[in-house]
Motif scaffolding. Structure first.
Motif: not given
Length: 388
Positions: A117, A120-121, A138, A271, A274-275, A278, A295
């Motif tokens: 994540n 990803v941010s 993240a 993953s 939490t992604s 974001v 989270t």
């Protein structure tokens, strides 16, 4: 939403609806879970065959708990799947890896899984305010997991806290003849024909060579199983998971933690869970304090894979179940202690907000943070540990 979408309000719902042949995909998921459990059993058999009674000597470098922590962190950061790493650890414990050595590895897996994540941010890097919010969302997961290690690793080193709790939780299943899990473990019975059919020919190559090859086959099967389980569950459940997340976030910490746990159980990937949040944080739809409990639930939900994997291993089944319970206990206690104590509760939030603002001003700090926390610092620690 475009004008065309406005004319067809059911289009977005249809996009998130499960495909019509979803029953076939659910059967595929069940088959892949079966494959995953078989794979963990193969790793346990292979490790036991390859090492004999020398498993502890083989992992002597990791008897230092900090080395075990680094191994778990780097392995998970490279693989980007704590489920894969913890499943492999369960198999190794079943094959003779000491539980005390495996506990820091499990802690490290929690840290390593946060990298996804965080990467990803970086997709929000062009907009300063948006990136600050996304990077904070993240990294709050990182800071929570690091704080958990700071609290529980010393307790584990000094008192064996998690090891004792895990043993107590596993004891009812293996505590005696009447309580033995072997008497009613239909999962182990169901997987035995497959594991024996695969391990028999491979182990005929010799204890060491066959054992090593069996470990590699088991790891490859775990990679394939978890990869395809993740893809199928995303296709089947991410739409529903997103609805659960939107419904629960902002409705209090208990709802946030519960929804994070449920969503992660549904998609079998912390993953992914939490992604998902974001972009919501980056857009400003939800604040960091609203997303934070979600989270924490993701940490708990990801323990399901290791528990499933521990149900059918061969070898030291009690120790395998013990490490799976340790993983669950560690994450639950982390939430209870850190979020339950007011003076600790928002330390990860404040640290993440500061880092988000700093990284938004200097983008190179974001890259330095990812490389430093997940690779450079662990590698240096492992090198120093090896020299001592």
């Amino acid at each position: 939403m475009s004008d065309t979408d406005a004319m067809h309000p059911d289009r977005e719902m249809l996009a998130d609806a499960p495909p019509r042949n979803s029953w076939q995909q659910w059967i595929a998921v069940a088959g892949l879970v079966y494959l995953l459990i078989c794979a963990v059993g193969l790793i346990g058999s292979g490790f036991k065959s390859a090492t004999g009674d020398q498993a502890e000597e083989l992992f002597a470098f990791a008897t230092n708990p900090f080395a075990g922590l680094v191994v778990g962190t780097v392995a998970t950061a490279l693989i980007q799947s704590s489920s894969t790493v913890t499943s492999i650890i369960v198999g190794l414990v079943a094959g003779g890896l000491p539980v005390a050595v495996a506990v820091p590895m499990v802690m490290g897996a929690n840290i390593g899984t946060s990298i996804t994540n965080t990467i990803v941010s970086l997709g929000h890097v062009r907009e300063k305010k948006e990136f600050a919010r996304a990077f904070s969302a993240a990294t709050v997961h990182d800071f929570f997991n690091l704080l958990s290690v700071v609290i529980f690793l010393p307790l584990e080193i000094a008192f064996g806290l998690l090891e004792k709790i895990g043993k107590a939780l596993a004891a009812p299943f293996y505590g005696g003849a009447d309580a033995s899990m072997d008497g009613f473990n239909f999962v182990k019975a169901a997987t035995a024909p497959v594991t024996k059919a695969i391990s028999g020919p491979i182990l005929s190559l010799g204890d060491v060579a066959g054992g090593v090859l069996l470990i590699l086959v088991g790891i490859a099967m775990i990679f394939l199983a978890i990869n395809f389980i993740g893809k199928l569950l995303k296709l089947l459940m991410v739409g529903r998971a997103r609805e659960i997340m939107h419904t629960a976030i902002g409705r209090g910490p208990v709802a946030g933690i519960a929804s994070g746990t449920l969503v992660t159980c549904l998609v079998q990937s912390s993953s992914t869970t939490t992604s998902l949040m974001v972009p919501l944080a980056g857009s400003g739809a939800f604040g960091l304090k609203q997303i934070y409990p979600f989270t924490l639930g993701a940490n708990i939900g990801t323990c399901l894979t290791a528990l499933l994997a521990a149900t059918a291993v061969t070898g030291n089944s009690e120790a395998a179940l013990q490490i799976a319970f340790i993983h669950l206990t560690y994450n639950v206690l982390g939430v209870l202690v850190i979020y339950g104590l007011p003076f600790l509760r928002f330390l990860p939030v404040r640290a993440a907000e500061w880092l988000g603002r700093t990284a938004a001003e200097q983008k190179s700090i974001a890259l330095a943070y990812i490389l430093g926390v997940f690779f450079v610092i662990p590698a240096l620690c492992l090198g120093i540990t090896a020299l001592l």
